[in-house]
Enzyme design. Sequence first.
Site, PDB file in Angstrom:
ATOM      1  N   GLY A   1     -43.160   4.865  25.148  1.00 46.45           N
ATOM      2  CA  GLY A   1     -42.292   6.050  25.210  1.00 46.45           C
ATOM      3  C   GLY A   1     -42.308   6.667  26.600  1.00 46.45           C
TER       4      GLY A   1
ATOM      5  N   LEU B   1     -40.280   6.866  29.004  1.00 46.29           N
ATOM      6  CA  LEU B   1     -39.115   7.533  29.597  1.00 46.29           C
ATOM      7  C   LEU B   1     -38.845   8.892  28.958  1.00 46.29           C
ATOM      8  CD1 LEU B   1     -36.717   4.481  30.049  1.00 46.29           C
ATOM      9  CD2 LEU B   1     -38.288   5.509  31.684  1.00 46.29           C
ATOM     10  N   GLY B   2     -39.745   9.340  28.072  1.00 46.27           N
ATOM     11  CA  GLY B   2     -39.552  10.626  27.409  1.00 46.27           C
ATOM     12  C   GLY B   2     -40.041  11.798  28.250  1.00 46.27           C
TER      13      GLY B   2
ATOM     14  N   ASP C   1     -40.639   1.325  27.035  1.00 41.49           N
ATOM     15  CA  ASP C   1     -39.787   2.183  26.189  1.00 41.49           C
ATOM     16  C   ASP C   1     -38.763   1.293  25.498  1.00 41.49           C
ATOM     17  OD1 ASP C   1     -37.864   4.413  25.350  1.00 41.49           O
ATOM     18  OD2 ASP C   1     -39.318   5.581  26.482  1.00 41.49           O
TER      19      ASP C   1
ATOM     20  N   TYR D   1     -41.994  15.510  10.357  1.00 46.34           N
ATOM     21  CA  TYR D   1     -42.741  15.425  11.615  1.00 46.34           C
ATOM     22  C   TYR D   1     -44.216  15.766  11.361  1.00 46.34           C
ATOM     23  CZ  TYR D   1     -43.810  16.419  16.580  1.00 46.34           C
ATOM     24  OH  TYR D   1     -44.332  16.435  17.843  1.00 46.34           O
TER      25      TYR D   1
END
Length: 321
Positions: free
Chosen positions: A8, A10-11, A34, A142
């Site tokens: 992840g 590029l978050g 990613d 979540y």
Amino acid sequence: MKRILVTGALGQIGSELTTALRKRYGADVVIASDIKMVPRDALGAPGPFEYMDCTNFQQVQEVVRKHNIGTIYHLAAVLSAVAEEKPQVAWEVNMGGLYQVLEVARQSQCAVFVPSSIGAFGPNTPRDNTPQDTIQRPNTMYGVTKVAAELLCDYYHTRFGVDTRGVRYPGLISHVTPPGGGTTDYAVEIFYEAVRHGRYHCFLGGDTQLDMMYMPDAIKAAISLMEADPGKLRHRNAFNVTAMAVTPEILAAEIRKHLPNFSMDYVIDPVRQAIADSWPKSIDDSAARREWGWQPDFDLANMTKDMLAQLRDKFERAKQV
Ligand code: NAD
Ligand code: AKB
């Protein structure tokens, strides 16, 4: 030499954590990955990049073997607001992805950092100064994935000896990569809109109090915890960490000290408001301070000053391109 893998990457967190890790350990030591392809200049410090879906065991295993990975910062996830829209996808990515990463880590003896969240708490949790160890019955997908992830990481540590570690981040405020669909995104948008347009339509009520942290502190927390003496860690997954407790009204007032004409009104999003109302108003991070010396560098005043200056620069640079 053992290398570091960031999923992840590029978050919101990954884009800055990758840069910080490359500066600290060397560009070639840190493999960014990613499911998005890397746009040119997306990561401040260039280095190796792999397309990798964390829910695909083969892909994770191949990348870990190919690069001789010793530590995984597992950031790939779906955030709270998107998770309420697409609960099945959130389960698949947040739990399915974590399971594959932990299995590869078990087989290849990698250490794993997994961020949890204030979203791991729920409406029955004490809301003020929420303790490290307390009731966790979240009512969002979540939150369910975050509590389950904390437990799964504990299990992989006690059952298989995997060196899992994590923090419960509050909302993160940053200026490099926009947030990926969370409830605390307002605390980033408010700065972008203040600098660009001098006004903001806030989707949470003005007195909704949540903990926040500036990204340099979030990066510091992740790296310090992974470098901490394991013998001193009683709470591995996951440590409460925080820097400030704010409401939209408090943030707006701080911004007005720099931009006196800034105005804000409210267009409440009932879904994100309900999520925020189920989360703590402030959390107690004394366990992190005690066990690995956690301490934030940024409070509301110096974070706000820096955010506004960074965004002004960013928009100026964009105009010149
Ligand atoms: P983000 O949404 O900004 O980034 C997540 C990245 O994961 C994206 O680049 C996305 O393309 C990638 N991704 C999604 N599915 C994937 C898959 N199947 N395989 C590989 N990559 C995939 O998220 P973030 O804000 O950087 O959050 C990172 C972690 O920190 C998450 O676990 C999140 O829950 C946690 N966290 C974030 C915050 C915050 O305020 N940003 C607060 C608390 C906890
Ligand atoms: C979100 O709002 O979903 C995240 C978080 C606090 O976990 N920023």
